[in-house]
Every structure is written in C-alpha cells, then in structure tokens.
Write a protein that holds these residues in place. Structure first.
Motif, PDB file in Angstrom:
ATOM      1  N   ASP A 101       7.431  -6.233   1.775  1.00  0.00           N
ATOM      2  CA  ASP A 101       6.051  -6.283   1.264  1.00  0.00           C
ATOM      3  C   ASP A 101       5.288  -7.428   1.918  1.00  0.00           C
TER       4      ASP A 101
ATOM      5  N   THR B 169       4.320  -6.708   5.629  1.00  0.00           N
ATOM      6  CA  THR B 169       3.227  -5.738   5.769  1.00  0.00           C
ATOM      7  C   THR B 169       1.910  -6.336   5.274  1.00  0.00           C
ATOM      8  N   ASP B 170       1.986  -7.088   4.177  1.00  0.00           N
ATOM      9  CA  ASP B 170       0.749  -7.686   3.646  1.00  0.00           C
ATOM     10  C   ASP B 170       0.196  -8.749   4.594  1.00  0.00           C
TER      11      ASP B 170
ATOM     12  N   LYS C 252       6.892  -2.628  -3.377  1.00  0.00           N
ATOM     13  CA  LYS C 252       6.168  -1.523  -2.731  1.00  0.00           C
ATOM     14  C   LYS C 252       7.112  -0.625  -1.940  1.00  0.00           C
ATOM     15  N   PHE C 253       8.251  -1.181  -1.550  1.00  0.00           N
ATOM     16  CA  PHE C 253       9.225  -0.405  -0.790  1.00  0.00           C
ATOM     17  C   PHE C 253      10.448  -0.076  -1.636  1.00  0.00           C
TER      18      PHE C 253
END
Lengths: 224, 297
Positions: free
Chosen positions: B141, B144-145, B60-61
């Motif tokens: 990821d 953050t998740d 995601k990053f």
C-alpha cells in the motif's frame, strides 16, 4: 533548486492559500505615515516655491543624508501540508505565519538593514543557518546578503519584502518549510543611492531554537 | 478645510508622473554586483540506509498484520557519500540464505518477521560489516500510495514484461509508472529470466527512478521537497529523525542518479531444507569489502 521557476512559482493557484492580512496597527501606522508625508510635501512646497524634491521616498540617486528607514515588514503568503488527522490546513498555515515572519524579518535585518556599514559582522546572520550548511553560507555571503558591499553602504531602506511559504506539519507543529523570499531595498553610499535585491529559495527546518535554514538557492544584485 | 485641501494637493504633487520620471531618469549607483549561490547540508561521512518493502500491513492488497512484522521482500542497501556525490544501491535477493542473529541460518527476508526491523538491521550489519544508519520501511500500500501521490515515477524499464502473477505488463523503455505499475515492476519474478536477481535489480531501478523524479520536480518547484517529505511521513516507517530526513532529502537532491550504481548482490540459486534459496557468492563479500573501504564505484 530552481530560481528559474521563480516567476511561475510565485503565481501558484490560490487553493489552500492563506493571505496574511496586514495587522491593523500597521494600517494605522501607514495612514499616519501618509499624513506625515503629505505634510512634509506641503512644507517642501511652501519652502521651495514648488520645487521638485519629493519627500519620504528618496530618489534612487540622491547622495544626501539617508531618510529614516521604514519598518521592515515581510508580506507572507503561506500554505500548509498537514498529516492525516492533523490540524486544519488553513488554520495550520495561519498558526505558522507569525513565527515565519519573525524569522524572515530577522534574516533580512541581519542581511541588509543592520548590515549597512559592515560593523555588525555576519555572525547574527549565520546563526540563522542549520549547522551543516553554515560553512557554505559563510563562503557565499555575497549571494545571501549585502556581503562585501556592506562596508560601502551607510543605510538600507526596505522597499518591498514578500515571501511565499509551504509549511510541512508533523502532528501539530511545523517541521519544515520552503520559502521563496524577495527583497528590494534602497541603499545609500557615498557615491549616491541605488537598489539592492535578493531572491532566495530557503529550505527551513524547525528546531527547538526556531527556524533554521537547511539549504538555500539565492541571488543578489540587479534583478534580471 | 483649507488644510485638508492643501494636504490633498500635496499628495497629488507627491505622486505626480513628473516627479516619478525625475527619480527614474537619474543615474542610480550600482550598490552590489550580481551574485548567485546555493548549498545543501554538508553531511560528514558515508550514509547507509536499509530500504525495506514488507509483504504485510497492506489492507488494500489483502495483506494483514503489521508492516514491521512481515517478511522483507524488497531489500536494498543505499550507500551515499554526500561529499563525493556518489553512491551505490545494493539489491539483495529476498531468498538470500544468511545467518540471522539468534535464529540460525535462514532466508534474509525472515529476519524482520522474527525480530522486526531491528533484527533485520542486525542481520545486514553482520552480513556486510557495514554500520546501517537508518532503515526505511513500507508496504505494498505504501509503495503504491507514495508513487501515486508524487504523480508517478520515471523508470527505465529494462525488458518487456508480461507477468500475470504480478500484474506487470510493461514494454521496455523509459516511462512513467503509476503506483500499481511500480508495485508490479517491483514484484514481477516468475516470468523473468533472472528470477529473483532481475526482480531485485528492478527494485533498485525504482529507487533510482524515484530519485530522478524527485530531482526533476524540485528543480521545477522547490516546494516539492515538502510534498515528498509529507508523503514519506505518511507512508513509511523509519527510525530517521525528521531533521535528518530533511537533510538527507536536500542532499539527495544534489546527487545525480547517474552517480549511483544499482548493483545486484552476486548469488546463485540453491536449496536448503527443500526450499529454494539464494546463496551469496564470494563476489558478494568482495563487494561488501569494497563498500566498507569507501569504494562506491
């Protein structure tokens, strides 16, 4: 852990909830019990000229011989948390339910039904605890079971046993669960009958030998 | 027919209000007085966890590669004494210049890229003299998740932050951070007066904020233990067997965050081979010695 949150938690939303139906054999058994009760009531009415003694459900204060104990049956509502790609949550909850019910049956039997008289001891109950918490459980039996009152009680009849469980799956198997357990029963003593109550939050760990209690927050005695 | 009627009449008698009132009015015996009790696992001895934030394995990053082969950019040693309900979080600057077994001396964050979490653990054990029981590893990821899935974490942000590089725009004060904000707080470095030292302290604050959030949620709903374990199961790599993870989570619920010190490991900015590094100061080794001796506070 919060027994203070008990009421709110027992009224959680119904999303992903699996209500376990009472087995049909139990329904038949209950129907049979109802007929037998009715017959007993009728018989009592015939022999006592319509006296006030209700049969089957022993009044809380009767000091006479204990009525036969009803079957202990834990009504369990379970939900499951499954990993991505794991089993369907609803099916997982259904799959975990019988094992959890058996465990809770064992717990309540050891803590109350079989504990009456105090002759059974507590080893059977303590074996249901994970090793790192067993010593603490041994010191707090009064909050987890009949405890010291067991020696004064001749019989315990279950009135209500219900539980809500959140089961955590790892892969295809349950790994842990949080269970909120409520038990109400009627106990007979030499002085008369009275109610016994248990309200517990149990954190369970699935082991090769079945479920074990890894932590607890429990209360017995009068319900506030 | 008569029998059916008689049975029905009997049932009506059995549940009549008069009968119920009779039972309720009679004095009941108090079988058991009120008792309350609780317990978490009684784990013996000190527990040492290495928590690692990797710069890889975060699609995601735009961070490719395997999470366990990236550079370890967030490094905390979490030491807990369950019996005393105390602990310490030692926050290490990622640029700490230390011996890496089999790889000479290098920045500590390179150890995982050289040899995975096992080499990173070995590097920490050699550096600190502490036996590390388990590691817990996640990515951008993952962090953050985790934070988003548990509904955010409450953190005492200790300074006003305007860091465009990390995307951190936060005002000082206690607040709930979402996943993106938590990651930005953990990454912000370039605009901070203390640079890498401030950043590693913030990472420790995030861990403690997560602990406090966990405890508050579990106090309201004990089943949140399962929520958090499920999130961790999905978002971290660890060598912790599940039973130990559950027991640790239950122990963590009993240790007040105020009893856990967030200690940045003392170091000073320097350079090695043209690269900026952090050289650990004598105070760091004294700190490790105190921890080895069981002094967590």
């Amino acid at each position: 852990m919060g027994l203070v949150a008990w009421r709110g938690a027992m009224q959680t939303s119904s999303r992903n909830k699996v209500i376990v139906p009472v087995p049909s054999s139990s329904r038949r058994r209950r129907a049979g019990i109802a007929v037998v009760l009715a017959a007993l009531v009728l018989a009592a009415g015939c022999t006592s000229g319509g006296g006030s003694g209700a049969a089957g459900q022993a009044p809380a204060s009767t000091a006479g011989p204990a009525a036969p104990a009803g079957p202990l049956e834990v009504k369990l509502v379970a939900t499951a948390k499954v990993p991505p790609g794991g089993p369907n949550a609803r099916r997982a909850a259904q799959q975990a339910t019988p094992g959890l019910q058996r465990f809770l049956d064992r717990y309540l039997s050891a803590a109350y039904v079989d504990a009456a008289g105090g002759e059974a001891g507590w080893d059977g109950l303590l074996r249901l605890f994970d090793t790192p918490v067993r010593a603490s459980a041994r010191k707090q039996l009064d909050a987890l079971s009949l405890g010291a009152a067991a020696t004064t009680v001749s019989a315990v009849r279950p009135d209500r046993a219900s539980a809500r469980a959140v089961v955590l799956y790892g892969g295809k198997r349950p790994e842990a669960a949080t269970v909120r357990l409520a038990f109400d029963g009627t106990a007979d003593t030499a002085q008369g009958g009275g109610q016994v109550h248990l309200r517990s939050v149990l954190q369970l760990l699935a082991t090769g030998e079945g479920w074990r209690i890894a932590a607890f927050d429990s209360r017995t005695g009068p319900v506030k | 027919m008569g029998l059916v009627a008689a049975l029905a009449a009997g049932l009506v008698v059995a549940v009549s209000p008069r009968q119920r009132a009779t039972a309720q009015d009679a004095p009941a015996v108090t079988v058991q007085k009120a008792h309350a009790g609780s317990a978490a696992p009684a784990l013996k001895g000190r527990i040492v966890l290495l928590t690692v934030g990797s710069d890889s394995g975060a699609p995601k990053f735009g961070r490719g590669g395997a999470v366990e082969r990236g550079r370890a950019d967030a490094l905390q040693l979490v030491i807990v004494d369950p019996a005393k309900r105390r602990g310490s979080v030692l926050s290490f600057p990622r640029d700490s210049y230390v011996p890496i077994p089999g790889h000479g001396t290098n920045k500590i964050n390179a150890a995982m890229a050289f040899g995975g979490p096992q080499l990173l653990v070995a590097t920490f054990e050699r550096l600190t003299g502490l036996t590390i029981d388990y590691y817990v590893l996640t990515s951008f990821d993952g962090l953050t998740d985790i934070v988003n899935k548990v509904g955010g974490v409450q953190v005492d942000v200790d300074m006003n932050l305007r860091d465009h590089f990390a995307g951190a725009f936060l005002d000082k004060g206690r607040q709930r951070l979402d996943g993106g904000q938590a990651l930005a707080y953990a990454r912000a470095r370039k605009t901070l007066p203390g640079g890498d030292f401030d950043r590693s302290r913030h990472q420790g604050q995030l861990l403690l904020g997560g602990l406090g959030t966990f405890q508050r949620q579990v106090a309201e709903d004990p089943a949140k233990v399962m929520t958090w374990l499920g999130v961790l199961r999905d978002e971290v790599k660890t060598d912790l067997p599940f039973p130990e993870l559950l027991r640790l989570a239950l122990v963590a619920n009993t240790v007040p965050p105020a009893n856990i010190r967030n200690v940045p490991v003392p170091g000073a900015a320097g350079s090695a081979g043209g690269a900026s590094v952090v050289r650990l100061q004598p105070g760091a080794y004294a700190l490790f010695g105190r921890i080895r001796a069981g002094r967590l506070s």
